[in-house]
Every structure is written in structure tokens, then in C-alpha cells.
Design an enzyme around this catalytic site. Structure first.
Site, PDB file in Angstrom:
ATOM      1  N   CYS A 156      20.831   3.166  40.249  1.00 45.08           N
ATOM      2  CA  CYS A 156      20.093   4.415  40.445  1.00 45.08           C
ATOM      3  C   CYS A 156      20.029   5.239  39.158  1.00 45.08           C
ATOM      4  CB  CYS A 156      20.752   5.241  41.548  1.00 45.08           C
ATOM      5  SG  CYS A 156      20.495   4.620  43.219  1.00 45.08           S
TER       6      CYS A 156
ATOM      7  N   CYS B 236      20.987   9.269  45.509  1.00 46.72           N
ATOM      8  CA  CYS B 236      20.670   8.361  44.410  1.00 46.72           C
ATOM      9  C   CYS B 236      21.174   8.897  43.080  1.00 46.72           C
ATOM     10  CB  CYS B 236      19.164   8.124  44.335  1.00 46.72           C
ATOM     11  SG  CYS B 236      18.200   9.606  43.930  1.00 46.72           S
TER      12      CYS B 236
END
Length: 253
Positions: free
Chosen positions: A131, A237
Site C-alpha cells: 500500500c 491502506c
């Protein structure tokens, strides 16, 4: 950071950012989302604000509101190279439907991918690192030059977002969450009343949509975001976590 002209009181130019954010939160906590957006786009951060959109399950609502206020507002979209094809097609459909004129797509840097994820399989061993290289770093580049940005986060989405405020400070920028106090029914009603097309994956059991490898279907009664990084403690994320100053009002949500 700019202030609305109609705050109704003289503001000390030395007033700290935290106090200023508290003032804005007090003023706009119960304000309609459209009023919050108008203030942010036209007055507070005119010419210095962008909407960050994933073109996911709930994205059409904010995109529609922004298009009505100013369709030339910059829309920042991070294409991680791991998205569902349906998301990319949905993006094109909404952009055309709403008449948005400034869509800015940011991709992961090839040098970063070569260094951290040359085989494209980093998500299997380290989702945080994946991420970071595919979402956080590209968004940080995309936000360069902006003093504020708009997020679609909502308190109802997960326990980690339950204390979300309308205005936050994060990494030297202001983040505006105009839908903070909206529930799932509010989103559905707004989209239905305006005949906005849903993301095609919602009907298939995906109420929260991220990258294809790390998004799974959600069963009835589950947290809407339980399908993101299922089986892990990870809930974000990283783009909504401070990279440095850790001073987002109301905590790092």
C-alpha cells in the site's frame, strides 16, 4: 490556512491551526455536506483543494456534489495497477456523466516498484509495504501544491473511524470529511434520488472496494470494511494515516 469571511468574529492571525480547526469543526459539525464543500472549495481553500477519489462504492455522492459546485475542481485518482477493471470502467462512466473536467491520475513510480515490488507480488507478503508504494507515495506526489483535500470517509464505516471529525490536520494539510456523519442509508438515498449509477461490484457483495488482491466479499451484518485485508489487523491502506506530524484532529482515522 484561509478562513471564511463570515465566521462572525475577528480571528487572531496568530491563532494556532489546531484552534482554527476546532473552530471550523464547531461551526460545521452539523452542517449539510454541500455547505461544507461549498465553504471549502469556494472560500476556505479556493484554488488549493482537491477531491481524492477511489471511484469506489460510495464515490459517486461526493463526485456529484463537487461537480455541482465546480466541475473543474481537481479530482485525484491513484491507479495502483492492482484495481478491479470494473473500477476503471466506473471511473470513466462517472467522469462523463458528471462533466468533471480535471481528473488527475497518479501511478506508482516505476523506480519505486522496481525497488520494492519488482514481481508485483508484494501484497502477498507485506500489505503495508505494498500500500505504501502503490497508494501512499503516489498520493503524496499528487497532493503536492494543494493545501487541503477532500475525503469521503464516514464514521459508520468502521470502529477506527468512529471519532472522525469534519476538519482534520494531517501532514501539513487540511483534510475535509463532509460526509463524516452520514450513514449508509444517507448515501443510498442521495444516489437514488439523483439516479447515480452504483459501482457494479456493490451488487456482488463488495460494499468497500480497494485493490483486487486484497478485497473480498462482505457477508450481511459484517462491518462494511471487513472485506478489506480480511484476516489481518490492517484496517487502512495508509493514505489516511499521517506520514509525519501525526496531528490529525480527532486522531489518526
Amino acid at each position: 490556512m484561509a478562513l471564511l469571511d463570515d465566521l462572525g468574529a475577528a480571528v487572531d492571525p496568530e491563532l494556532g491551526v489546531s484552534a482554527e480547526i476546532a473552530m471550523l469543526n464547531s461551526r460545521y459539525e452539523d452542517a449539510p455536506a454541500q455547505d461544507i464543500l461549498k465553504a471549502a472549495i469556494r472560500d476556505l481553500y479556493a484554488g488549493e483543494i482537491a477531491l481524492v477519489s477511489s471511484f469506489g462504492a460510495d464515490s459517486s455522492v461526493l463526485l456529484h456534489m463537487v461537480a455541482e459546485i465546480d466541475p473543474a475542481t481537481p479530482i485525484l485518482f491513484v491507479d495502483t495497477r492492482k484495481l478491479f477493471p470494473e473500477t476503471l470502467r466506473y471511473r470513466e462512466r462517472l467522469v462523463e456523466l458528471l462533466g468533471l473536467t480535471d481528473i488527475r491520475t497518479e501511478f506508482p513510480a516505476q523506480d519505486d516498484l522496481q525497488a520494492a515490488d519488482p514481481a508485483g507480488m508484494l501484497w502477498m507478503s507485506d500489505t503495508d509495504a505494498c500500500c505504501h508504494v502503490r497508494k501512499v507515495l503516489p498520493l503524496d506526489r499528487a497532493l503536492s501544491g494543494f493545501s487541503a483535500w477532500i475525503s469521503g470517509r464516514k464514521r459508520h464505516q468502521s470502529s477506527t473511524r468512529s471519532s472522525l471529525q469534519v476538519f482534520e490536520r494531517e501532514d501539513g494539510r487540511i483534510k475535509v470529511n463532509p460526509l463524516a456523519n452520514w450513514g449508509a442509508d444517507d448515501v443510498l438515498a442521495y444516489a437514488r434520488d439523483r439516479d447515480l449509477p452504483p459501482h457494479p461490484l456493490v451488487a456482488q457483495g463488495y460494499p468497500s472496494i480497494g485493490c483486487l488482491p486484497c478485497t473480498s466479499k462482505v457477508e450481511p451484518g459484517e462491518d462494511p470494511r471487513s472485506g478489506r485485508w480480511r484476516g489481518q489487523e490492517k484496517t487502512e491502506c495508509g493514505i489516511h494515516l499521517s506520514l509525519g506530524d501525526g496531528q490529525a484532529a480527532g486522531g489518526r482515522n
